[in-house]
Design a protein around this motif. Sequence first.
Motif, PDB file in Angstrom:
ATOM      1  N   LEU A 165       4.187  -5.806  11.001  1.00  0.00           N
ATOM      2  CA  LEU A 165       5.335  -6.857  11.072  1.00  0.00           C
ATOM      3  C   LEU A 165       5.222  -7.611  12.520  1.00  0.00           C
ATOM      4  CD1 LEU A 165       8.361  -5.333   9.476  1.00  0.00           C
ATOM      5  CD2 LEU A 165       7.070  -6.997   8.506  1.00  0.00           C
ATOM      6  N   ASP A 166       4.515  -7.060  13.179  1.00  0.00           N
ATOM      7  CA  ASP A 166       4.230  -7.895  14.513  1.00  0.00           C
ATOM      8  C   ASP A 166       2.948  -8.822  14.398  1.00  0.00           C
ATOM      9  OD1 ASP A 166       6.657  -6.704  15.867  1.00  0.00           O
ATOM     10  OD2 ASP A 166       5.230  -4.745  16.248  1.00  0.00           O
ATOM     11  N   ASP A 167       2.309  -8.593  13.419  1.00  0.00           N
ATOM     12  CA  ASP A 167       1.044  -9.620  12.922  1.00  0.00           C
ATOM     13  C   ASP A 167       1.115 -10.889  12.737  1.00  0.00           C
ATOM     14  OD1 ASP A 167      -2.116  -9.389  12.837  1.00  0.00           O
ATOM     15  OD2 ASP A 167      -1.404 -10.270  10.922  1.00  0.00           O
ATOM     16  N   VAL A 168       0.762 -11.871  13.763  1.00  0.00           N
ATOM     17  CA  VAL A 168       1.221 -13.210  13.359  1.00  0.00           C
ATOM     18  C   VAL A 168       0.627 -13.816  12.130  1.00  0.00           C
ATOM     19  CG1 VAL A 168       0.952 -15.518  14.273  1.00  0.00           C
ATOM     20  CG2 VAL A 168       1.483 -13.619  15.773  1.00  0.00           C
ATOM     21  N   GLY A 169      -0.771 -13.283  11.704  1.00  0.00           N
ATOM     22  CA  GLY A 169      -1.398 -13.592  10.497  1.00  0.00           C
ATOM     23  C   GLY A 169      -0.600 -13.211   9.499  1.00  0.00           C
ATOM     24  N   LEU A 170      -0.044 -12.127   9.345  1.00  0.00           N
ATOM     25  CA  LEU A 170       0.756 -11.616   8.163  1.00  0.00           C
ATOM     26  C   LEU A 170       1.924 -12.617   7.836  1.00  0.00           C
ATOM     27  CD1 LEU A 170       1.269  -9.621   5.843  1.00  0.00           C
ATOM     28  CD2 LEU A 170       2.386  -8.522   7.713  1.00  0.00           C
ATOM     29  N   ILE A 171       2.628 -12.736   9.084  1.00  0.00           N
ATOM     30  CA  ILE A 171       3.690 -13.442   8.920  1.00  0.00           C
ATOM     31  C   ILE A 171       3.725 -14.791   8.646  1.00  0.00           C
ATOM     32  CG2 ILE A 171       5.773 -14.540  10.143  1.00  0.00           C
ATOM     33  CD1 ILE A 171       5.990 -11.486   9.596  1.00  0.00           C
ATOM     34  N   ASN A 172       2.471 -15.581   9.170  1.00  0.00           N
ATOM     35  CA  ASN A 172       2.006 -16.860   8.594  1.00  0.00           C
ATOM     36  C   ASN A 172       1.530 -17.086   7.184  1.00  0.00           C
ATOM     37  OD1 ASN A 172       2.603 -17.892  11.266  1.00  0.00           O
ATOM     38  ND2 ASN A 172       0.536 -17.819  11.885  1.00  0.00           N
ATOM     39  N   GLY A 173       0.785 -16.043   6.868  1.00  0.00           N
ATOM     40  CA  GLY A 173       0.698 -15.765   5.451  1.00  0.00           C
ATOM     41  C   GLY A 173       1.374 -15.558   4.501  1.00  0.00           C
ATOM     42  N   CYS A 200       1.041  -1.493   0.920  1.00  0.00           N
ATOM     43  CA  CYS A 200       1.361  -2.684   1.849  1.00  0.00           C
ATOM     44  C   CYS A 200       0.044  -3.123   2.568  1.00  0.00           C
ATOM     45  CB  CYS A 200       2.447  -2.510   2.734  1.00  0.00           C
ATOM     46  SG  CYS A 200       3.941  -2.348   2.038  1.00  0.00           S
ATOM     47  N   SER A 201      -0.913  -2.130   3.048  1.00  0.00           N
ATOM     48  CA  SER A 201      -2.260  -2.415   3.773  1.00  0.00           C
ATOM     49  C   SER A 201      -3.050  -3.374   2.876  1.00  0.00           C
ATOM     50  CB  SER A 201      -2.791  -1.057   4.019  1.00  0.00           C
ATOM     51  OG  SER A 201      -1.887  -0.245   4.798  1.00  0.00           O
ATOM     52  N   VAL A 202      -3.048  -2.937   1.779  1.00  0.00           N
ATOM     53  CA  VAL A 202      -3.837  -3.800   0.648  1.00  0.00           C
ATOM     54  C   VAL A 202      -3.527  -5.184   0.575  1.00  0.00           C
ATOM     55  CG1 VAL A 202      -4.911  -3.784  -1.562  1.00  0.00           C
ATOM     56  CG2 VAL A 202      -4.705  -1.586  -0.484  1.00  0.00           C
ATOM     57  N   ALA A 203      -2.116  -5.386   0.395  1.00  0.00           N
ATOM     58  CA  ALA A 203      -1.774  -6.736   0.139  1.00  0.00           C
ATOM     59  C   ALA A 203      -1.723  -7.545   1.458  1.00  0.00           C
ATOM     60  CB  ALA A 203      -0.148  -6.578  -0.248  1.00  0.00           C
ATOM     61  N   THR A 204      -1.513  -6.636   2.650  1.00  0.00           N
ATOM     62  CA  THR A 204      -1.618  -7.572   4.030  1.00  0.00           C
ATOM     63  C   THR A 204      -3.168  -7.899   4.220  1.00  0.00           C
ATOM     64  OG1 THR A 204       0.091  -6.079   4.756  1.00  0.00           O
ATOM     65  CG2 THR A 204      -1.568  -7.166   6.582  1.00  0.00           C
ATOM     66  N   TRP A 205      -4.069  -7.285   3.627  1.00  0.00           N
ATOM     67  CA  TRP A 205      -5.556  -7.621   3.691  1.00  0.00           C
ATOM     68  C   TRP A 205      -5.644  -8.819   2.937  1.00  0.00           C
ATOM     69  CZ3 TRP A 205      -9.702  -7.958   0.437  1.00  0.00           C
ATOM     70  CH2 TRP A 205     -11.088  -7.954   0.894  1.00  0.00           C
ATOM     71  N   TYR A 206      -5.174  -8.914   1.591  1.00  0.00           N
ATOM     72  CA  TYR A 206      -5.340 -10.016   0.808  1.00  0.00           C
ATOM     73  C   TYR A 206      -4.549 -11.403   1.440  1.00  0.00           C
ATOM     74  CZ  TYR A 206      -7.705  -7.712  -2.978  1.00  0.00           C
ATOM     75  OH  TYR A 206      -8.760  -6.933  -3.596  1.00  0.00           O
ATOM     76  N   ILE A 207      -3.544 -10.865   2.149  1.00  0.00           N
ATOM     77  CA  ILE A 207      -2.780 -12.161   2.676  1.00  0.00           C
ATOM     78  C   ILE A 207      -3.547 -12.723   3.721  1.00  0.00           C
ATOM     79  CG2 ILE A 207      -0.770 -12.765   4.368  1.00  0.00           C
ATOM     80  CD1 ILE A 207       0.084 -12.602   1.375  1.00  0.00           C
ATOM     81  N   TRP A 208      -4.144 -11.813   4.677  1.00  0.00           N
ATOM     82  CA  TRP A 208      -5.169 -12.250   5.689  1.00  0.00           C
ATOM     83  C   TRP A 208      -6.343 -13.187   5.163  1.00  0.00           C
ATOM     84  CZ3 TRP A 208      -5.269  -6.776   7.999  1.00  0.00           C
ATOM     85  CH2 TRP A 208      -4.078  -6.570   9.168  1.00  0.00           C
ATOM     86  N   PRO A 215      -9.891 -11.304   9.497  1.00  0.00           N
ATOM     87  CA  PRO A 215      -9.112 -10.759  10.980  1.00  0.00           C
ATOM     88  C   PRO A 215     -10.185 -10.346  12.047  1.00  0.00           C
ATOM     89  CG  PRO A 215      -7.996  -9.793   9.045  1.00  0.00           C
ATOM     90  CD  PRO A 215      -9.420 -10.431   8.540  1.00  0.00           C
ATOM     91  N   ALA A 216     -10.055 -10.663  13.342  1.00  0.00           N
ATOM     92  CA  ALA A 216     -10.695 -10.275  14.218  1.00  0.00           C
ATOM     93  C   ALA A 216     -10.905  -8.534  14.530  1.00  0.00           C
ATOM     94  CB  ALA A 216     -10.544 -10.882  15.580  1.00  0.00           C
ATOM     95  N   VAL A 217      -9.717  -8.115  14.010  1.00  0.00           N
ATOM     96  CA  VAL A 217      -9.600  -6.551  14.300  1.00  0.00           C
ATOM     97  C   VAL A 217     -10.544  -5.804  13.151  1.00  0.00           C
ATOM     98  CG1 VAL A 217      -7.370  -6.463  15.274  1.00  0.00           C
ATOM     99  CG2 VAL A 217      -7.762  -6.545  12.574  1.00  0.00           C
ATOM    100  N   ASN A 218     -11.077  -6.209  12.145  1.00  0.00           N
ATOM    101  CA  ASN A 218     -12.202  -5.846  11.033  1.00  0.00           C
ATOM    102  C   ASN A 218     -13.044  -5.250  11.999  1.00  0.00           C
ATOM    103  OD1 ASN A 218     -12.770  -4.966   8.818  1.00  0.00           O
ATOM    104  ND2 ASN A 218     -12.508  -6.791   7.724  1.00  0.00           N
ATOM    105  N   PRO A 219     -13.256  -3.722  11.691  1.00  0.00           N
ATOM    106  CA  PRO A 219     -14.281  -3.118  12.339  1.00  0.00           C
ATOM    107  C   PRO A 219     -15.576  -3.674  12.537  1.00  0.00           C
ATOM    108  CG  PRO A 219     -12.963  -1.470  11.092  1.00  0.00           C
ATOM    109  CD  PRO A 219     -12.676  -2.969  10.620  1.00  0.00           C
TER     110      PRO A 219
END
Length: 221
Positions: A165-173, A200-208, A215-219
């Motif tokens: 929930l602290d991720d700006v991209g998720l909230i914007n998405g 929720c992780s999977v849905a968040t990934w699709y929102i990004w 996302p820049a955090v992708n390994p």
Amino acid sequence: MVALKKIAVEPTVFTPDYWAEARKHLVKKDRVMKRLIPQFGDVCLETRGDAFTTLARSIVGQQISVKAAQTVWGKFVLLPEQMAPMNVLKLKVDDMRAAGLSARKVEYLVDLALHFDAGKLHVQAWEEMDDEAIIAELVAIRGIGRWTAEMFLIFHMMRPNVLPLDDVGLINGISQNYFSGDPVSRSDAREVAAAWAPYCSVATWYIWRSLAAVPAVNPPK
């Protein structure tokens, strides 16, 4: 004498075994996911590399651009014989600074290495530990906050039900896909995500992905 060139070994790539089931669940439970998921074909979350390297790279990349982070990491990774806690602890501060690291990031990397080297992290037990227990261990390391720990759970450990929930991209998405661009509170986001559980992780990934930027955090590859 022949000079030896350091050759990087490409780490093995892993994908989550729950992805297909998660897609089915989300398409069935959520109208936005039903629209988004087919747009990205068979592409899915991937993880590579070890825990220490992943966390070290996340520290290096804090508060700088993706391009700058790649440049600094490219220099830093060449310093130790192998990217491992004990080897990082042997590095000279001046050499780490010369690679482009700030004094504070040097301190963070040393603290990370100390936690791993001293066995303060229960890495071998992480697979059996719940998300919050792992987060509690990680945020005890200087330079690692909850957001970084959650990204680690998603991208490295591939935990299926993390909601950052602290991720700006998720909230914007969520704002763009569910509220026509109107401002979204954490409470709104939780309400939307209720239909996503336990993926929720999977849905968040699709929102990004819907934001047209990986996302820049992708390994790193």
